[in-house]
Scaffold this active site. Sequence first.
Site, short mmCIF file in Angstrom:
data_model
loop_
_atom_site.label_atom_id
_atom_site.label_comp_id
_atom_site.label_asym_id
_atom_site.label_seq_id
_atom_site.Cartn_x
_atom_site.Cartn_y
_atom_site.Cartn_z
N CYS A 1 -3.21 -19.56 -37.80
CA CYS A 1 -2.60 -18.26 -37.49
C CYS A 1 -2.41 -17.37 -38.72
O CYS A 1 -3.12 -16.38 -38.88
CB CYS A 1 -1.26 -18.48 -36.81
SG CYS A 1 -1.41 -19.34 -35.25
N1 NAD Z 1 -1.66 -23.58 -33.12
C1 NAD Z 1 -0.64 -22.73 -33.12
O1 NAD Z 1 0.43 -23.03 -33.61
C2 NAD Z 1 -0.78 -21.35 -32.49
C3 NAD Z 1 0.38 -20.59 -32.30
C4 NAD Z 1 0.27 -19.33 -31.72
C5 NAD Z 1 -0.98 -18.85 -31.35
N2 NAD Z 1 -2.10 -19.61 -31.57
C6 NAD Z 1 -3.39 -19.05 -31.14
O2 NAD Z 1 -3.76 -19.72 -29.93
C7 NAD Z 1 -5.18 -19.87 -29.88
C8 NAD Z 1 -5.53 -21.32 -29.70
O3 NAD Z 1 -5.09 -22.03 -30.83
P1 NAD Z 1 -4.93 -23.61 -30.82
O4 NAD Z 1 -4.19 -23.93 -32.06
O5 NAD Z 1 -4.40 -24.08 -29.53
O6 NAD Z 1 -6.45 -24.06 -30.98
P2 NAD Z 1 -7.02 -25.53 -30.73
O7 NAD Z 1 -8.27 -25.61 -31.51
O8 NAD Z 1 -5.95 -26.54 -30.96
O9 NAD Z 1 -7.36 -25.55 -29.18
C9 NAD Z 1 -8.35 -24.78 -28.60
C10 NAD Z 1 -9.05 -25.59 -27.52
O10 NAD Z 1 -9.98 -24.74 -26.87
C11 NAD Z 1 -11.12 -25.52 -26.56
N3 NAD Z 1 -12.24 -24.63 -26.30
C12 NAD Z 1 -13.04 -23.95 -27.15
N4 NAD Z 1 -13.91 -23.20 -26.49
C13 NAD Z 1 -13.68 -23.39 -25.18
C14 NAD Z 1 -14.26 -22.87 -23.99
N5 NAD Z 1 -15.25 -22.00 -24.05
N6 NAD Z 1 -13.77 -23.29 -22.82
C15 NAD Z 1 -12.77 -24.17 -22.78
N7 NAD Z 1 -12.16 -24.69 -23.85
C16 NAD Z 1 -12.62 -24.31 -25.04
C17 NAD Z 1 -11.28 -26.42 -27.75
O11 NAD Z 1 -12.07 -27.55 -27.45
C18 NAD Z 1 -9.83 -26.78 -28.04
O12 NAD Z 1 -9.42 -27.95 -27.35
C19 NAD Z 1 -5.72 -19.23 -31.15
O13 NAD Z 1 -6.03 -17.90 -30.90
C20 NAD Z 1 -4.52 -19.30 -32.09
O14 NAD Z 1 -4.57 -18.29 -33.09
C21 NAD Z 1 -2.03 -20.86 -32.11
#
Ligand code: NAD
Length: 452
Positions: free
Chosen positions: A283
């Site tokens: 992030c």
């Molecule tokens: N991790 C955090 O603390 C946090 C906090 C707030 C916001 N975010 C935002 O949330 C979003 C997700 O982050 P995250 O940390 O959960 O990422 P992550 O990598 O942990 O999880 C994302 C998941 O999406 C899956 N994926 C990718 N392409 C896909 C598709 N086409 N169809 C289905 N699944 C698919 C991946 O395999 C993975 O399991 C990002 O935009 C991030 O900036 C993250």
Amino acid sequence: MAIKKQSVAKLTADALMSSIQDHAITVGVIGLGYVGLPIAVEYAHLGVHTIGFDIDEHKIRTLQKGGNYIMDIDSSLVASVVKGKTLEATTSFERLSECDVIYICVPTPFTPNKDPDISYIIHSAESVAKTLRKGQLVILKSTTFPGTTTKYVQPILEKVGLKIGKDYFLAFSPERIDPGNQTWHTGNTPIVAGGVTESCTSLACAAHAIIVSKVIPVSSPAVAEMEKLLENIFRSVNIALVNELAQLCDRIGVNIWEVVEAAATKPFGFMPFFPGPGIGGHCILIDPYYLSWMAREYDFETNFITLAAEVNESMPFYVRSMIEREVAKQPITLAKAKVLMLGMAFKKDVDDLRHSPALKVMELLMQDGFKNVHYHDPFIPSVDVHGTMMKSQKNLTPATLKKYDIVVITTDHTCFDYSMIVKNAKVVIDTRNATKKIRGSKKNVVLLGSGS
Ligand SMILES: NC(=O)c1ccc[n+]([C@@H]2O[C@H](COP(=O)([O-])OP(=O)(O)OC[C@H]3O[C@@H](n4cnc5c(N)ncnc54)[C@H](O)[C@@H]3O)[C@@H](O)[C@H]2O)c1
């Protein structure tokens, strides 16, 4: 005729609203990572039928067996919702047709040139479009630049021929989860939601109200998108400020940690931020670049934000120079120096390695010719440093610590025994002030920003 059309539209929105309020919906979550899985488990735990979708077959198989891979989530909860069939996990995206409310929680990384990569969002929107039907609500949760929901997701869904705000609904609602935070979690953290139309906003608020205590509606998806970037850039800028001051304090002989703690006694108008080896995760490091990229389209340079990102990204280089200075004080060469890095995760008490500053420090040391750099992190069993696979040193014992010329605290995990570390290491470089309570007047601790 127009009146009749409107009432049909109202019917669709009303019907979805009452299903949401009765919890008589199926929720779909695309992307079961740090953001998506907690949302899916939260709904399932409350008895709402939930289907999780991911392209990662390993994650799906783990969930199907009732297993868990996210540290913050109670594994017994995952096992029980899977057993009770309130949570299903699948790679079959045609099952999106079964869902009334669909969350998109996929990654939003940047390219090697630090431009936004919203291809995961686009792919997910295309999956949703394939089975989009009347009465579905789609909520984008991935952090992204203002305009993504209406300029990129909406046109993909619109091709289906259904009317937004009448037949189907679309909103953006940023995620605020903070992995490792023991106080604030999905249930008690307020969230913001902005829909393309008023009915989109109301439905997105109602859907969230099942799992969170407070939902704040805003007037558009762009406000919600920008709001999330403000939250993260606020942190980036403030961390950059103390990181810069930490470097100045090292030159002028003042302890930045003491300075920040003293400033934090002001009961208003000040919020403490602390320096460190740099920022990481998915992030705070990435999001400023999303906004800067978008701003350029409007002939606007976000100089201040870019400068903050630069300062934060220079911190691993600063830590490298601290390490090399300490090596220079000993009768050893860089190639022979034995360095143990404590903590590889990008922040304490998590197993997330993404963009970790510790990893960057390790890479820099190796580039400079260090041949004996090891690490210990109970949450990160192995790391790939430019093709070299490294394993965490198993046990952190006095004997292990004594083998190293320099021990660097890069991540201040709570589980580390800092007394034992300071007592047994020859030299400790502390980049997190983790040794604050125990170092006393010990001469073997070199604290980043301490001015010593
Ligand atoms: N991790 C955090 O603390 C946090 C906090 C707030 C916001 N975010 C935002 O949330 C979003 C997700 O982050 P995250 O940390 O959960 O990422 P992550 O990598 O942990 O999880 C994302 C998941 O999406 C899956 N994926 C990718 N392409 C896909 C598709 N086409 N169809 C289905 N699944 C698919 C991946 O395999 C993975 O399991 C990002 O935009 C991030 O900036 C993250």
